[in-house]
Write a protein that holds these residues in place. Sequence first.
Motif, PDB file in Angstrom:
ATOM      1  N   PRO A  31       0.889  -1.186   0.076  1.00 54.42           N
ATOM      2  CA  PRO A  31      -0.141   0.153   0.051  1.00 54.42           C
ATOM      3  C   PRO A  31       0.916   1.165   0.122  1.00 54.42           C
ATOM      4  CG  PRO A  31      -0.719  -1.709   1.466  1.00 54.42           C
ATOM      5  CD  PRO A  31       0.348  -2.079   1.170  1.00 54.42           C
ATOM      6  N   LEU A  32       2.027   1.171   0.795  1.00 56.92           N
ATOM      7  CA  LEU A  32       2.899   2.333   0.489  1.00 56.92           C
ATOM      8  C   LEU A  32       3.589   2.559  -0.671  1.00 56.92           C
ATOM      9  CD1 LEU A  32       4.074   4.560   2.581  1.00 56.92           C
ATOM     10  CD2 LEU A  32       6.044   2.885   2.921  1.00 56.92           C
ATOM     11  N   ARG A  33       3.851   1.286  -1.364  1.00 56.58           N
ATOM     12  CA  ARG A  33       4.320   1.500  -2.628  1.00 56.58           C
ATOM     13  C   ARG A  33       3.338   2.108  -3.575  1.00 56.58           C
ATOM     14  NH1 ARG A  33       6.119  -3.670  -5.618  1.00 56.58           N
ATOM     15  NH2 ARG A  33       5.296  -2.770  -7.388  1.00 56.58           N
ATOM     16  N   VAL A  34       2.226   1.756  -3.509  1.00 61.41           N
ATOM     17  CA  VAL A  34       1.154   2.154  -4.447  1.00 61.41           C
ATOM     18  C   VAL A  34       0.775   3.771  -4.197  1.00 61.41           C
ATOM     19  CG1 VAL A  34      -1.152   1.892  -5.274  1.00 61.41           C
ATOM     20  CG2 VAL A  34       0.206   0.040  -4.877  1.00 61.41           C
ATOM     21  N   GLY A  37       3.666   5.789  -5.057  1.00 61.06           N
ATOM     22  CA  GLY A  37       3.848   5.882  -6.834  1.00 61.06           C
ATOM     23  C   GLY A  37       2.826   6.828  -7.481  1.00 61.06           C
ATOM     24  N   VAL A  38       1.674   6.512  -6.988  1.00 59.17           N
ATOM     25  CA  VAL A  38       0.724   7.223  -7.539  1.00 59.17           C
ATOM     26  C   VAL A  38       0.628   8.738  -7.465  1.00 59.17           C
ATOM     27  CG1 VAL A  38      -1.959   7.683  -7.484  1.00 59.17           C
ATOM     28  CG2 VAL A  38      -1.139   5.266  -7.869  1.00 59.17           C
ATOM     29  N   THR A  39       0.805   9.119  -5.828  1.00 58.96           N
ATOM     30  CA  THR A  39       1.083  10.315  -5.861  1.00 58.96           C
ATOM     31  C   THR A  39       2.154  11.016  -6.157  1.00 58.96           C
ATOM     32  OG1 THR A  39       0.276   9.957  -3.459  1.00 58.96           O
ATOM     33  CG2 THR A  39       1.341  12.142  -3.662  1.00 58.96           C
ATOM     34  N   PHE A  40       3.415  10.577  -6.563  1.00 59.98           N
ATOM     35  CA  PHE A  40       4.353  11.258  -7.303  1.00 59.98           C
ATOM     36  C   PHE A  40       3.981  11.246  -8.747  1.00 59.98           C
ATOM     37  CE2 PHE A  40       6.404  11.769  -3.592  1.00 59.98           C
ATOM     38  CZ  PHE A  40       7.721  12.293  -3.591  1.00 59.98           C
ATOM     39  N   GLY A  96      11.449  14.584 -12.420  1.00 63.57           N
ATOM     40  CA  GLY A  96      11.925  13.748 -11.627  1.00 63.57           C
ATOM     41  C   GLY A  96      10.784  12.661 -10.772  1.00 63.57           C
ATOM     42  N   GLU A  97       9.773  13.641 -10.352  1.00 62.03           N
ATOM     43  CA  GLU A  97       8.506  12.780  -9.623  1.00 62.03           C
ATOM     44  C   GLU A  97       7.995  12.048 -10.481  1.00 62.03           C
ATOM     45  OE1 GLU A  97       7.082  16.535  -6.663  1.00 62.03           O
ATOM     46  OE2 GLU A  97       6.289  16.627  -8.806  1.00 62.03           O
ATOM     47  N   LEU A  98       7.889  12.214 -11.695  1.00 64.41           N
ATOM     48  CA  LEU A  98       7.092  11.157 -12.600  1.00 64.41           C
ATOM     49  C   LEU A  98       8.041   9.812 -12.916  1.00 64.41           C
ATOM     50  CD1 LEU A  98       4.633  11.172 -14.541  1.00 64.41           C
ATOM     51  CD2 LEU A  98       5.873  12.119 -16.352  1.00 64.41           C
ATOM     52  N   ALA A  99       9.080  10.071 -13.043  1.00 67.28           N
ATOM     53  CA  ALA A  99      10.062   8.869 -13.090  1.00 67.28           C
ATOM     54  C   ALA A  99      10.052   7.992 -11.659  1.00 67.28           C
ATOM     55  CB  ALA A  99      11.383   9.367 -13.453  1.00 67.28           C
ATOM     56  N   LEU A 105       5.675   2.516  -8.800  1.00 67.78           N
ATOM     57  CA  LEU A 105       4.561   1.926  -9.042  1.00 67.78           C
ATOM     58  C   LEU A 105       4.749   0.564  -9.550  1.00 67.78           C
ATOM     59  CD1 LEU A 105       1.561   2.405  -8.556  1.00 67.78           C
ATOM     60  CD2 LEU A 105       1.500   3.471 -10.544  1.00 67.78           C
ATOM     61  N   ILE A 106       5.367   0.413 -10.693  1.00 64.09           N
ATOM     62  CA  ILE A 106       5.795  -0.729 -11.688  1.00 64.09           C
ATOM     63  C   ILE A 106       6.979  -1.535 -10.903  1.00 64.09           C
ATOM     64  CG2 ILE A 106       4.809   0.392 -13.485  1.00 64.09           C
ATOM     65  CD1 ILE A 106       7.505   0.380 -14.681  1.00 64.09           C
TER      66      ILE A 106
END
Length: 176
Positions: A31-34, A37-40, A96-99, A105-106
Motif C-alpha cells: 500500500p505504501l508503494r502504491v 507511486g500514484v502520488t508522485f 523527477g517526480e514522474l520517473a 508503482l511498477i
Amino acid sequence: MTHGIRTDTHTTRLNGPRGWRETANHYALLPLRVFLGVTFIYAGLDKLTDSAFMKSGGAGSVGETMRAARDSAAVPALVDLALKAPVGFGYGIALGELAVGIGTLIGLFGRLAALGGALISLSLWLTVSWATSPYYYGNDLAYLMAWLPLILAGAPYLSLDAAWRARRRPPLGGYH
C-alpha cells in the motif's frame, strides 16, 4: 548423467503455503508503494500540465514559490541554485517526480526510485516546507520518512524487479 536437485525449501510467495499473518507481513509495504507511486505520478503530471507553475514569475509559478521560500529555507543555497533557472528546475522536479512515481508503482529499480523520491522530499523539506510550524503540518518530512522502508526493501514482489530476478534464477530441478 547427474541431475541437479535443489534441496532448499524456498518457494515463491505467490504459490507457497502460508498463513494470513505471513501474507499480511509480506505485502505490508505494497500500500505504501502504491500510494507513493500514484502520488508522485500525480504531482509530476500536475506540475507539467499547470501553465502557471512552469513560469519564472507570477502567481503560482515555480519561481515565485521558490522566492517566497528562500528566506525561511534551512538551506537557502538550494533555493538560490533553483532560482538561476526556475523553469528548468520546475521541469526537473516534475520529470523527477514522474520517473520516481512510475518506477515505484511498477517496481522498476525500486530502491533507486525510492532513493530519488527521498531526495526530492528531502530537498523540498529543506526549502519549501522548512518553516512549516509545527513541523508535522508539513508533508515533505513525512514523505521522506515514508520512502525509507522502500529504500531498504525495494520492490521485491509484484514488480518488474521481481520478474527480472525470477528470469535470472535457474529453474527448480533443472540441469546444471
